[in-house]
Design an enzyme around this catalytic site. Structure first.
Site, mmCIF file in Angstrom:
data_model
loop_
_atom_site.group_PDB
_atom_site.id
_atom_site.type_symbol
_atom_site.label_atom_id
_atom_site.label_comp_id
_atom_site.label_asym_id
_atom_site.label_seq_id
_atom_site.Cartn_x
_atom_site.Cartn_y
_atom_site.Cartn_z
ATOM 1 N N GLY A 1 8.656 2.200 7.737
ATOM 2 C CA GLY A 1 8.377 0.825 7.373
ATOM 3 C C GLY A 1 7.554 0.719 6.116
ATOM 4 O O GLY A 1 7.438 1.668 5.353
ATOM 5 N N ILE A 2 7.001 -0.465 5.917
ATOM 6 C CA ILE A 2 6.198 -0.708 4.727
ATOM 7 C C ILE A 2 4.812 -1.156 5.170
ATOM 8 O O ILE A 2 4.678 -1.867 6.156
ATOM 9 C CB ILE A 2 6.835 -1.793 3.845
ATOM 10 C CG1 ILE A 2 8.230 -1.344 3.392
ATOM 11 C CG2 ILE A 2 5.973 -2.080 2.629
ATOM 12 C CD1 ILE A 2 8.833 -2.206 2.315
ATOM 13 N N LEU B 1 0.832 -1.218 0.000
ATOM 14 C CA LEU B 1 0.000 0.000 0.000
ATOM 15 C C LEU B 1 0.855 1.252 0.000
ATOM 16 O O LEU B 1 0.449 2.298 -0.479
ATOM 17 C CB LEU B 1 -0.904 0.007 1.228
ATOM 18 C CG LEU B 1 -2.077 -0.972 1.222
ATOM 19 C CD1 LEU B 1 -2.744 -0.983 2.592
ATOM 20 C CD2 LEU B 1 -3.085 -0.610 0.151
ATOM 21 N N GLY B 2 2.024 1.141 0.560
ATOM 22 C CA GLY B 2 2.891 2.313 0.596
ATOM 23 C C GLY B 2 4.038 2.084 1.549
ATOM 24 O O GLY B 2 4.020 1.140 2.334
ATOM 25 N N ASP C 1 2.278 14.440 12.634
ATOM 26 C CA ASP C 1 2.630 14.404 11.212
ATOM 27 C C ASP C 1 1.385 14.490 10.326
ATOM 28 O O ASP C 1 1.107 13.591 9.542
ATOM 29 C CB ASP C 1 3.419 13.132 10.918
ATOM 30 C CG ASP C 1 4.208 13.206 9.621
ATOM 31 O OD1 ASP C 1 4.218 14.276 8.983
ATOM 32 O OD2 ASP C 1 4.810 12.191 9.242
HETATM 33 N N1 LIG Z 1 -4.697 1.444 7.556
HETATM 34 C C1 LIG Z 1 -4.392 1.731 6.296
HETATM 35 N N2 LIG Z 1 -5.297 1.539 5.316
HETATM 36 C C2 LIG Z 1 -4.971 1.846 4.038
HETATM 37 N N3 LIG Z 1 -3.786 2.326 3.621
HETATM 38 C C3 LIG Z 1 -2.828 2.520 4.538
HETATM 39 C C4 LIG Z 1 -3.078 2.236 5.921
HETATM 40 N N4 LIG Z 1 -1.961 2.537 6.600
HETATM 41 C C5 LIG Z 1 -1.058 2.975 5.696
HETATM 42 N N5 LIG Z 1 -1.562 2.973 4.448
HETATM 43 C C6 LIG Z 1 -0.854 3.392 3.209
HETATM 44 O O1 LIG Z 1 0.531 3.178 3.351
HETATM 45 C C7 LIG Z 1 1.266 4.393 3.229
HETATM 46 C C8 LIG Z 1 2.437 4.415 4.183
HETATM 47 O O2 LIG Z 1 1.973 4.255 5.496
HETATM 48 P P1 LIG Z 1 2.515 5.123 6.703
HETATM 49 O O3 LIG Z 1 2.293 6.564 6.428
HETATM 50 O O4 LIG Z 1 1.926 4.561 7.943
HETATM 51 O O5 LIG Z 1 4.067 4.769 6.618
HETATM 52 P P2 LIG Z 1 5.289 5.561 7.227
HETATM 53 O O6 LIG Z 1 6.449 4.667 7.050
HETATM 54 O O7 LIG Z 1 4.979 6.007 8.609
HETATM 55 O O8 LIG Z 1 5.406 6.797 6.275
HETATM 56 P P3 LIG Z 1 5.807 8.293 6.597
HETATM 57 O O9 LIG Z 1 6.085 8.411 8.038
HETATM 58 O O10 LIG Z 1 6.969 8.555 5.713
HETATM 59 O O11 LIG Z 1 4.589 9.070 6.173
HETATM 60 C C9 LIG Z 1 0.244 5.488 3.472
HETATM 61 O O12 LIG Z 1 0.560 6.667 2.815
HETATM 62 C C10 LIG Z 1 -1.029 4.871 2.925
HETATM 63 O O13 LIG Z 1 -1.111 5.047 1.539
#
Ligand SMILES: Nc1ncnc2c1ncn2[C@@H]1O[C@H](COP(=O)(O)OP(=O)(O)OP(=O)(O)O)[C@@H](O)[C@H]1O
Ligand SMILES: [Mg+2]
Lengths: 321, 245
Positions: free
Chosen positions: A39-40, A33-34, A145
């Site tokens: 993390g992922i 998803l991203g 954030d």
């Molecule tokens: N519960 C969820 N349902 C749907 N999509 C999600 C969910 N959690 C995360 N995603 C997707 O995954 C992507 C990355 O998640 P997240 O923002 O939690 O990661 P991160 O590593 O903390 O990124 P960053 O801190 O750089 O923003 C999000 O932008 C979103 O598109």
């Protein structure tokens, strides 16, 4: 900006099966998803429901986010963050990968939604966001954030949801994680202490972001630059007062900003003004602009302007024939 | 729980050292004296060369710290992130040692079931907010870094903004290398605010050599000097800290 090692470690193809070391639950990865700094996130199948799994080789950040989600779960009937389903470790290739499983929030992110469905949705979504933030602040947290990528619009009916609680901080502490464009410290407009005003600054930047989808760079910074950026976009003029208040930390609570936004929108739909702005035929451009500036002038003026505008309009039509 | 004061060296460079002691060895020396070494590699549009990359990772690894290679534009966010990450890492180490005393053997947080990690994390979070921190910034001012220095300055001011939002005490010092006369030159003495950098930074002249190793060695002695000078003062503080935990 994740370490390359972590990225490779946590890259898995669809169909990969994850079995938790502690709880033995079984998840099948459907797609990524991203990914981000921590993390992922994968979409996965768990029994007959779709879930989102966030994994990282840094167990600390997973534990920290789980703490926040657990605390959110205690807030009754709320939709703060995705709901938490499971927390576990997965041992793969001799590595321990910590992960948590959460509700999958299906939908486009904030800016994609606005660009698909129209700017008319901005206010509704921001009002929803402000109510959620109010609850979150009441519980002693600051989201941190806050940015369009971390806001997903699920539905229908459209409902905004915050994801990624990596920056969520106990009030009074230093903000854990932020993104420059939405951070008041970066613009020289305040500290990085977790206070409700910190989130409200980000909300204002998100509204500005709708008119600058590619954001903009800091030049002089401060209120001067931000005020100028607002003035350059006609669509932002109606929010100017609210934005300046939020950018300068003048709202004590999300609720206060919400009420102000509601009032501002209600006063916007008065019939007199909409009739003025609708007549945008070419010869009257300067006239309407003046009318806009003198908005507070009252009925007499409005009436006169309509007369002038209509006169010029007829004159224009007449000259075309 | 009293983790004392966290001591970090933050090295900002764009590539290879070419003078004096091996910086990887010097970083190991720092670690032995309880000082963590973090490294940030600053890239241009082009990527950093492999050897430089190796050195950056090597220094951080043997210095028990965190490394990250970034483009100059995203320096600010990286500097604060790396510093925070290294703090958490060190604090986790402290907490792990404490846990080992309680639980015995080589148990760490990761060996606990997920349900019990939460409370440990809360302790780490709390410590991260309140612990005293000393960061000695070492800036590479060799010729190739010249036009990146304004960005480095911005990033350091930003770091001070982030860390000063904590309730714990901060001390920053700034060294540049190569200096005008020596390998290393002190730019800013220990201070809780980095704002005074604004007036000094533009005056920097940049030289050709890159004595990273000697710079780290010099930085180490600087931590020691400080300790002996402030010995009496800090003892008071620490007592207070112990009582309050
Ligand atoms: N519960 C969820 N349902 C749907 N999509 C999600 C969910 N959690 C995360 N995603 C997707 O995954 C992507 C990355 O998640 P997240 O923002 O939690 O990661 P991160 O590593 O903390 O990124 P960053 O801190 O750089 O923003 C999000 O932008 C979103 O598109
Ligand atoms: Mg995110």
């Amino acid at each position: 900006m994740m370490n390359s090692t972590l990225k490779n470690l946590c890259r898995f193809v669809p169909g990969t099966i994850i079995i938790g070391k502690w709880h033995q639950n079984r998840y099948t990865i459907l797609k990524e998803l991203g990914s981000g700094a921590n993390g992922i996130v994968y979409l996965a199948q768990f029994h007959n429901q779709k879930v989102a799994i966030k994994m990282s080789d840094n167990g600390m950040s997973i534990t920290s986010e789980v703490n926040v989600l657990k605390s959110f779960a205690k807030v009754q009937g709320s939709s703060l963050g995705p709901s938490l389903i499971d927390v576990d470790d997965w041992v793969v290739k001799n590595h321990n990968i910590s992960f948590y499983v959460m509700e999958y929030i299906a939908g486009p992110d904030f800016l994609s939604f606005i660009s698909q469905k129209g700017k008319g949705w901005t206010e509704v979504l921001i009002l929803q966001l402000l109510s959620d933030l109010h609850t979150l602040h009441e519980k002693g947290w600051v989201f941190g954030d806050l940015k369009p990528e971390n806001l997903i619009v699920m539905g229908p009916p459209p409902r905004i949801r915050c994801i990624d609680v990596g920056g969520t901080t106990i009030q009074g502490r230093a903000i854990k994680e932020f993104t420059e464009f939405y951070d008041r410290g970066y613009w020289g407009l305040g500290s990085r202490k977790a206070e409700p005003t910190y989130d409200l600054f980000a909300v204002a930047m998100i509204i500005i972001n709708t008119e600058y989808p590619k954001r903009f760079n800091k030049t002089s910074g401060g209120m001067n630059q931000l005020r100028e950026q607002i003035r350059q976009k006609t669509a932002l003029h109606k929010y100017e007062r609210i934005l300046t208040n939020a950018l300068q930390g003048r709202y004590q609570s999300a609720q206060e900003m919400r009420m102000d936004l509601l009032n501002c929108m209600n006063s916007q739909t008065s019939p007199a003004q909409s009739s003025v702005t609708k007549r945008q035929t070419r010869p009257t451009v300067t006239q309407t602009r003046q009318a806009y500036r003198k908005k507070k002038g009252g009925w007499v003026e409005t009436f006169l302007i309509i007369m002038v505008v209509s006169f010029l309009y007829f004159f224009y039509i007449y000259s075309q024939v | 729980m009293n983790p004392g004061t966290l001591k970090q060296i933050l090295l900002i460079t764009d590539g290879c050292s070419n003078q004096g002691e091996d910086p990887v060895a010097m970083a190991a020396l720092a670690r032995e004296s309880g000082i963590t070494v973090n490294v940030i590699g600053v890239m241009e549009q082009d990527t950093i060369d492999e050897q430089g990359m190796k050195e950056i990772e090597g220094i951080a690894m043997s210095g028990g710290g965190v490394s990250q290679v970034v483009y100059a534009q995203s320096l600010s966010q990286t500097v604060q992130m790396v510093t925070r990450k290294a703090m958490t890492q060190t604090l986790q180490g402290v907490v792990n040692r404490e846990l080992q005393q309680i639980l015995g053997g080589s148990k760490t947080v990761e060996d606990l079931p997920p349900e019990q990690r939460g409370e440990v994390m809360e302790v780490v979070d709390e410590l991260g907010e309140t612990v005293k921190l000393e960061v000695l910034v070492l800036v590479d001012t060799s010729a190739s870094m010249k036009h990146k220095l304004p960005t480095v300055k911005e990033a350091l001011l930003d770091l001070s903004l982030s860390l000063n939002a904590r309730s714990g005490n901060n001390q920053f010092g700034v060294f540049v290398f190569p200096g005008k006369k020596n390998d290393v030159e002190k730019l800013l003495d220990w201070t809780p605010h980095l704002e005074s950098l604004t007036s000094i930074f533009p005056k920097l002249t940049t030289g050709g050599i890159t004595p990273t190793g000697p710079a780290i060695r010099e930085a180490l002695t600087y931590f020691k000097k400080k300790r002996s000078l402030r010995g009496l003062l800090s003892r008071d503080d620490e007592q207070y800290f112990e009582e309050s935990m």
